[in-house]
Design a protein around this motif. Structure first.
Motif, mmCIF file in Angstrom:
data_model
loop_
_atom_site.group_PDB
_atom_site.id
_atom_site.type_symbol
_atom_site.label_atom_id
_atom_site.label_comp_id
_atom_site.label_asym_id
_atom_site.label_seq_id
_atom_site.Cartn_x
_atom_site.Cartn_y
_atom_site.Cartn_z
ATOM 1 N N ARG A 1 -3.479 -7.698 27.519
ATOM 2 C CA ARG A 1 -4.216 -8.785 28.157
ATOM 3 C C ARG A 1 -5.467 -9.121 27.370
ATOM 4 N N GLY A 2 -6.158 -8.095 26.882
ATOM 5 C CA GLY A 2 -7.345 -8.346 26.070
ATOM 6 C C GLY A 2 -7.034 -9.073 24.785
ATOM 7 N N ALA A 3 -5.953 -8.668 24.117
ATOM 8 C CA ALA A 3 -5.583 -9.307 22.866
ATOM 9 C C ALA A 3 -5.201 -10.768 23.046
ATOM 10 N N LEU A 4 -4.599 -11.107 24.194
ATOM 11 C CA LEU A 4 -4.079 -12.462 24.392
ATOM 12 C C LEU A 4 -5.043 -13.393 25.113
ATOM 13 N N THR A 5 -5.994 -12.850 25.848
ATOM 14 C CA THR A 5 -6.897 -13.700 26.636
ATOM 15 C C THR A 5 -8.367 -13.459 26.338
ATOM 16 N N GLY A 6 -8.696 -12.428 25.565
ATOM 17 C CA GLY A 6 -10.092 -12.150 25.270
ATOM 18 C C GLY A 6 -10.807 -11.346 26.328
ATOM 19 N N SER A 7 -10.099 -10.852 27.331
ATOM 20 C CA SER A 7 -10.730 -10.034 28.358
ATOM 21 C C SER A 7 -11.124 -8.673 27.793
ATOM 22 N N THR A 8 -11.975 -7.982 28.522
ATOM 23 C CA THR A 8 -12.504 -6.698 28.046
ATOM 24 C C THR A 8 -11.403 -5.646 27.974
ATOM 25 N N VAL A 9 -11.397 -4.880 26.888
ATOM 26 C CA VAL A 9 -10.477 -3.756 26.742
ATOM 27 C C VAL A 9 -11.284 -2.470 26.852
ATOM 28 N N PHE A 10 -10.884 -1.610 27.757
ATOM 29 C CA PHE A 10 -11.615 -0.382 28.012
ATOM 30 C C PHE A 10 -10.972 0.793 27.282
ATOM 31 N N PRO A 11 -11.738 1.851 27.019
ATOM 32 C CA PRO A 11 -11.171 3.016 26.317
ATOM 33 C C PRO A 11 -9.962 3.583 27.054
ATOM 34 N N ALA A 12 -8.985 3.996 26.294
ATOM 35 C CA ALA A 12 -7.734 4.500 26.866
ATOM 36 C C ALA A 12 -7.935 5.891 27.442
ATOM 37 N N ARG A 13 -7.489 6.052 28.676
ATOM 38 C CA ARG A 13 -7.453 7.373 29.316
ATOM 39 C C ARG A 13 -6.112 7.512 30.016
ATOM 40 N N PHE A 14 -5.580 8.722 29.984
ATOM 41 C CA PHE A 14 -4.236 8.956 30.496
ATOM 42 C C PHE A 14 -4.228 10.212 31.368
ATOM 43 N N SER A 15 -3.242 10.274 32.260
ATOM 44 C CA SER A 15 -3.048 11.493 33.043
ATOM 45 C C SER A 15 -1.579 11.651 33.369
ATOM 46 N N ASN A 16 -1.200 12.866 33.748
ATOM 47 C CA ASN A 16 0.175 13.158 34.142
ATOM 48 C C ASN A 16 0.195 14.346 35.084
ATOM 49 N N THR A 17 1.095 14.278 36.066
ATOM 50 C CA THR A 17 1.443 15.443 36.876
ATOM 51 C C THR A 17 2.953 15.442 37.067
ATOM 52 N N CYS A 18 3.567 16.597 36.917
ATOM 53 C CA CYS A 18 4.996 16.759 37.190
ATOM 54 C C CYS A 18 5.160 17.769 38.317
ATOM 55 N N TRP A 19 5.718 17.313 39.433
ATOM 56 C CA TRP A 19 6.012 18.189 40.557
ATOM 57 C C TRP A 19 7.471 18.628 40.504
ATOM 58 N N SER A 20 7.754 19.805 41.005
ATOM 59 C CA SER A 20 9.133 20.298 41.102
ATOM 60 C C SER A 20 9.300 21.018 42.430
ATOM 61 N N LEU A 21 10.471 20.847 43.027
ATOM 62 C CA LEU A 21 10.806 21.556 44.263
ATOM 63 C C LEU A 21 11.791 22.663 43.940
ATOM 64 N N ILE A 22 11.469 23.889 44.343
ATOM 65 C CA ILE A 22 12.322 25.043 44.073
ATOM 66 C C ILE A 22 13.216 25.356 45.273
ATOM 67 N N ASP A 23 12.671 25.263 46.458
ATOM 68 C CA ASP A 23 13.425 25.431 47.702
ATOM 69 C C ASP A 23 12.634 24.723 48.792
ATOM 70 N N THR A 24 13.081 24.791 50.011
ATOM 71 C CA THR A 24 12.416 24.077 51.103
ATOM 72 C C THR A 24 10.925 24.412 51.145
ATOM 73 N N ASP A 25 10.089 23.361 51.022
ATOM 74 C CA ASP A 25 8.633 23.502 51.075
ATOM 75 C C ASP A 25 8.069 24.435 50.006
ATOM 76 N N ASP A 26 8.810 24.641 48.939
ATOM 77 C CA ASP A 26 8.318 25.478 47.833
ATOM 78 C C ASP A 26 8.135 24.583 46.606
ATOM 79 N N GLY A 27 7.022 23.845 46.608
ATOM 80 C CA GLY A 27 6.741 22.912 45.523
ATOM 81 C C GLY A 27 5.738 23.472 44.536
ATOM 82 N N VAL A 28 5.943 23.147 43.261
ATOM 83 C CA VAL A 28 5.026 23.564 42.202
ATOM 84 C C VAL A 28 4.712 22.348 41.340
ATOM 85 N N LYS A 29 3.669 22.455 40.517
ATOM 86 C CA LYS A 29 3.263 21.311 39.711
ATOM 87 C C LYS A 29 2.600 21.773 38.414
#
Length: 420
Positions: free
Chosen positions: A343-371
């Motif tokens: 959007r910044g490249a095509l319209t001239g709007s402000t481009v902010f520094p890139a920041r990223f995140s990730n979480t991966c959840w997994s279920l092992i058994d009933t109500d036994d979740g890990v991440k």
């Protein structure tokens, strides 16, 4: 950190509002074509259309009218979700955001002319092209298996019919039968995915076929959340699951779909179901566009632009971007950074520094979740990990149940963020 749908959307909406600077409008609107309507492509299309307030013409190309998420499909295998709960439509993106949704296959990219060819014969021009086609499989990576064998030995690593087929096969197993999995080599989509799948198949078998066995042939020495999964398997499914790693021949395997055998280090074993998850590479259109290194598409961390063609951006599973895992959360995170940059490249709007995140959840058994998860930043070389977290062995049942509920909130939030 915990998530529910309102928190997930609220956080992304706040970022979007911050990025929504005044638009530069021209008589001919700049054109963005997005190929692939998953966590990367649908998110990028929505944010560009929404935050540009109509200043950019956005077209989303996706052959499927109903998109089935691969993430959370393991919970369908385990009996925790219905298949329809994984299906999402593109109607809101078209109606509320003005995105031109084209249900067709992208079959060619002319980088000089800046056009995308569709299987139906149309040719779409672009100023920026965003590719988020997910994965394809490396031919010959599992001896004896190719796509012609995917009905006999499903991969189920793309959401939808393959997932339904695999569950039907598990349900039809004879009493005391054997479910086999050929695990993929690194790198691959959703690093915990195969092992959550083993957990969910084990959960189902414990209920309907408790004397059945699970055999994993694994070419990797280690895998994501290994200690957590192995603790859970010993607790919930004692004696049911056997993993054969490379030190025991797990890297020397072949299959025979007609005979229904899995051969490990020269020894053939009859199996009743065989889930073959081959080695992976970028979706085919990235290869056709000429922006891959043969397997994955190298990109610049700051905006996910191709290192081969700066007018093309590659998101999610297909991108060789650095430290982020290939996950739906990652693709969604990358899409927002990419959308802001485009959007910044095509319209001239402000481009902010890139920041990223990730979480991966997994279920092992009933109500036994890990991440497991992390935050990331853009460097000159790659998307680089800043810090991270992971569930611990020995956690309380209350914490594990809360982790599972957190994952449900995330699923509701990310699918709303993708599809509006």
């Amino acid at each position: 950190m915990s998530f529910d749908r309102r928190q997930f959307i609220g956080a992304t909406a706040a970022l979007s509002a911050t990025l929504a600077a005044p638009m530069v409008r021209a008589q001919a609107r700049p054109r963005v074509v997005v190929v692939g309507g998953g966590a990367g492509g649908a998110t990028a299309a929505r944010y560009i259309a929404k935050d540009s307030d109509g200043a950019i013409d956005v077209t989303l190309i996706e052959p499927s009218r109903a998109y089935y998420t691969c993430f959370f499909s393991n919970l369908y295998l385990g009996g925790f979700r219905e298949i329809d709960s994984l299906a999402h439509s593109y109607g809101t993106l078209a109606a509320d955001y003005g995105i031109n949704v084209v249900h067709d296959w992208a079959v060619g990219v002319d980088r000089d002319a800046k056009t995308v060819a569709l299987a139906g014969g149309a040719s779409l021009p672009y100023d920026r092209l965003i590719l988020s086609p997910g994965i394809d499989f490396v031919d010959g990576s599992v001896a004896g298996w190719d796509l012609s064998a995917q009905n006999a030995m499903p991969h189920a690593y793309k959401g939808g019919s393959q997932t339904e087929l695999l569950k039907a096969q598990v349900m039809a197993m004879p009493e005391g039968g054997t479910f086999a999995m050929v695990a993929p080599p690194n790198p691959y989509r959703c690093p915990p995915g195969p092992y959550e799948r083993v957990s969910m198949v084990a959960h189902l078998l414990k209920e309907v076929n408790p004397t059945a066995k699970i055999l994993i042939a694994d070419p990797k020495e280690a895998f994501s959340k290994q200690g957590l999964f192995e603790e859970g398997w010993a607790t919930h499914y004692p004696g049911m699951i056997e993993r054969v790693g490379p030190e025991m021949g797990g890297a020397d395997i072949s299959v025979d779909p007609q005979a229904m055998t899995l051969t490990i280090d020269g020894e053939a074993t009859p199996v009743d179901v065989c889930n073959v998850i081959p080695a992976m590479k970028a979706g085919r259109i990235a290869e056709i566009a000429g922006v891959t290194d043969g397997n994955w598409a190298p990109v610049n961390a700051a905006d996910l632009s191709s290192k081969i063609d700066p007018s093309i951006h590659v998101l999610g599973d297909s991108a060789a971007q650095g430290d982020m895992p290939k996950s739906g959360f990652s693709a969604n995170s990358q899409a927002k950074v990419c959308a802001n940059a485009v959007r910044g490249a095509l319209t001239g709007s402000t481009v902010f520094p890139a920041r990223f995140s990730n979480t991966c959840w997994s279920l092992i058994d009933t109500d036994d979740g890990v991440k497991v998860g992390a935050t990331y930043e853009a460097t000159e070389e790659k998307i680089a990990r800043v810090d991270g977290f992971i569930s611990q062995t020995g956690e309380s049942a209350e914490l594990r149940a809360a982790t599972y509920q957190e994952s449900i909130g995330w699923y509701d939030g990310i699918t709303a963020d993708m599809f509006g």
